[in-house]
Design an enzyme around this catalytic site. Structure first.
Site, PDB file in Angstrom:
ATOM      1  N   LYS A 103       0.840  -1.209   0.000  1.00 53.68           N
ATOM      2  CA  LYS A 103       0.000   0.000   0.000  1.00 53.68           C
ATOM      3  C   LYS A 103       0.873   1.258   0.000  1.00 53.68           C
ATOM      4  O   LYS A 103       1.396   1.642   1.058  1.00 53.68           O
ATOM      5  CB  LYS A 103      -0.907   0.002   1.236  1.00 53.68           C
TER       6      LYS A 103
ATOM      7  N   HIS B  95      13.651  -6.519  -4.682  1.00 51.98           N
ATOM      8  CA  HIS B  95      13.475  -7.789  -5.415  1.00 51.98           C
ATOM      9  C   HIS B  95      13.557  -7.646  -6.931  1.00 51.98           C
ATOM     10  O   HIS B  95      13.712  -8.653  -7.623  1.00 51.98           O
ATOM     11  CB  HIS B  95      12.120  -8.432  -5.068  1.00 51.98           C
TER      12      HIS B  95
ATOM     13  N   ASP C  60       8.825  -4.936   7.419  1.00 57.07           N
ATOM     14  CA  ASP C  60       8.079  -6.189   7.575  1.00 57.07           C
ATOM     15  C   ASP C  60       8.795  -7.150   8.525  1.00 57.07           C
ATOM     16  O   ASP C  60       8.321  -8.247   8.787  1.00 57.07           O
ATOM     17  CB  ASP C  60       7.799  -6.863   6.218  1.00 57.07           C
TER      18      ASP C  60
ATOM     19  N   ARG D  19       1.717  -7.981   8.528  1.00 55.04           N
ATOM     20  CA  ARG D  19       0.732  -8.805   7.825  1.00 55.04           C
ATOM     21  C   ARG D  19       1.381  -9.974   7.080  1.00 55.04           C
ATOM     22  O   ARG D  19       0.783 -11.042   6.936  1.00 55.04           O
ATOM     23  CB  ARG D  19      -0.039  -7.889   6.854  1.00 55.04           C
TER      24      ARG D  19
END
Length: 433
Positions: A28, A138, A262, A268
């Site tokens: 997001k 990535h 993260d 999440r």
């Protein structure tokens, strides 16, 4: 020890938070709007140079990516996907990396901030450059991967290598920094160091301790594979000595730090148990080396905690303590029920990284590091021209008293008179003239 005040540049484009990967997608971009709102309302913006980033062009992106992949990113949109079905699968766009409106602009802002940050560090115009919209580790030369399309980190490091013979890249995202490792796997000019969850098919599946680089780059890729539930104490126990060894043996003249959030507890998509303070301790530790530093964002999918984490780390870089009570802002409701900067992020995930395992990794990693040729030199070579020449920026509008750019880049001195809540004179009434 206290360092003299370092000059900090911070990049933010208000358009960034309006991009949307699609319904249900965990990435997001709005987390940047939340972060910036806290940076503003804590008053941190006054202590650094704030810039709207340069927008990277296809040519800039093609310094790493293949030109046909970049051309595809520029052309693709939700309206014409049917024309590009072959290329969508070729470039790995569709599932994790969807096509959405403004995709190329998002890549352009993210990459432009990292590129301009690198360029300002090269020119000595700042000591630390912050681009929370960057850190998309990535993306590969020929394809998108793991929510990342353009690898702003690789492009930023290529800019830094014009002036720095050795760059240290450190990645504290929960996912392995595979795109950056792959880009520099064969060179000793960049040492890549990634701390990440490894095993049980966790994305992207690379990053074992035995991936150490190849050819000229043998021993210049360092991976620290961790298991579920790692907490502050375990993480710092392994982070500090390994980073210290890398800096002492490799002697970089510049550091790039990817601060993926993260790795926090309660993420999440994550399974670590770091607190915001623990994550910030890593940033503080790297800052203390007093080397030119490019700070980037990355993963982070519980957006209220991503914003807290990156705001706290902005304050750490500025040596400015901030209150645990969040200032009121337009996203205030996101931060309930506690409305604090440091909520509890502990989860019930058990820490599977026992002392024996951590000592084993520490030992293997430091033994590998001893094999690298200390501080490799660089042959004399032609340095390509700078991306920016800061002497000849556009002329300001003579009819404007203080331009927006001057307001953004003005740094308030620490002894500035306060206004508002902290105004000790309470001189808020209009002055009689």
């Amino acid at each position: 020890y206290k360092m003299s005040k370092r000059r900090v540049c911070y990049f933010y484009d208000s358009d960034f938070g309006n991009f949307h990967y699609g319904p249900g997608h965990p990435m997001k971009p709005q987390r940047l709007s939340l972060t910036h709102s806290l940076v503003l309302h804590y008053g941190l913006y006054k202590k650094m140079d704030v810039y709207r980033p340069y927008r990277a062009t296809q040519h800039d992106m093609a310094r790493f990516h293949s030109p046909d992949y970049v051309a595809f990113l520029k052309r693709i949109s939700p309206h014409n996907t049917a024309l590009y079905t072959d290329l969508l699968s070729k470039f790995n766009v569709g599932e994790d990396c969807p096509v959405f409106s403004g995709l190329f602009d998002l890549c352009s802002i993210s990459t432009g901030g990292s590129l301009e940050g690198a360029s300002k560090l090269n020119s000595g115009l700042c000591d630390v450059a912050i681009n929370w919209a960057g850190g998309l580790h990535h993306a590969k030369k020929y394809e998108a991967s793991g929510f990342c399309y353009v690898n702003d980190i690789v492009i930023g490091i290529l800019e830094l290598l014009k002036y720095h013979s050795r760059v240290l890249y450190i990645d504290i995202d929960i996912h392995h920094g595979d795109g950056v490792q792959e880009a520099f796997y064969l060179t000793d000019r960049v040492l890549t160091l990634s701390f990440h969850k490894y095993g049980n098919c966790f994305f992207p599946g690379t990053g074992s301790m035995f991936e150490t680089g190849s050819q000229q780059g043998k021993h210049y890729s360092v991976n620290v594979p961790l298991k579920d539930g790692v907490d502050d104490q375990s993480y710092l126990y392994i982070f500090c000595p390994i980073v210290q060894a890398c800096v002492e043996l490799y002697q970089p003249s510049c550091i790039v730090l990817q601060c993926g959030a993260d790795s926090l507890g309660c993420d999440r998509l994550g399974c670590f148990n770091l607190s915001i303070r623990g994550h910030g301790d890593c940033v503080e530790f790297v800052k203390r080396f007093n080397l030119p530093l490019l700070i980037l964002g990355g993963g982070g999918y519980t957006i209220r905690n991503v914003a807290r984490c990156w705001t706290y780390e902005t304050a750490l870089i500025l040596d400015t303590p901030i209150s645990n009570e969040l200032p009121y802002n337009e996203y205030f409701q996101y931060f309930g029920p506690d409305f604090t900067l440091h909520p509890c992020t502990q989860t019930r995930i058990e820490n599977q990284n026992d002392r024996l395992y951590l000592d084993q990794i520490r030992q293997t990693t430091t033994e590998n590091l001893r094999l690298l040729q200390a501080a490799p030199g660089v042959q004399m070579h032609h340095v390509p021209p700078d991306l920016f020449t800061f002497e000849h920026m556009s002329e300001p509008n003579p009819d404007e008293r203080v331009t927006q750019k001057e307001q953004d880049t003005r740094v308030e001195p620490d002894n500035e008179f306060y206004s508002g809540d902290k105004d000790v004179d309470h001189e808020t009434s209009p002055i009689d003239v």
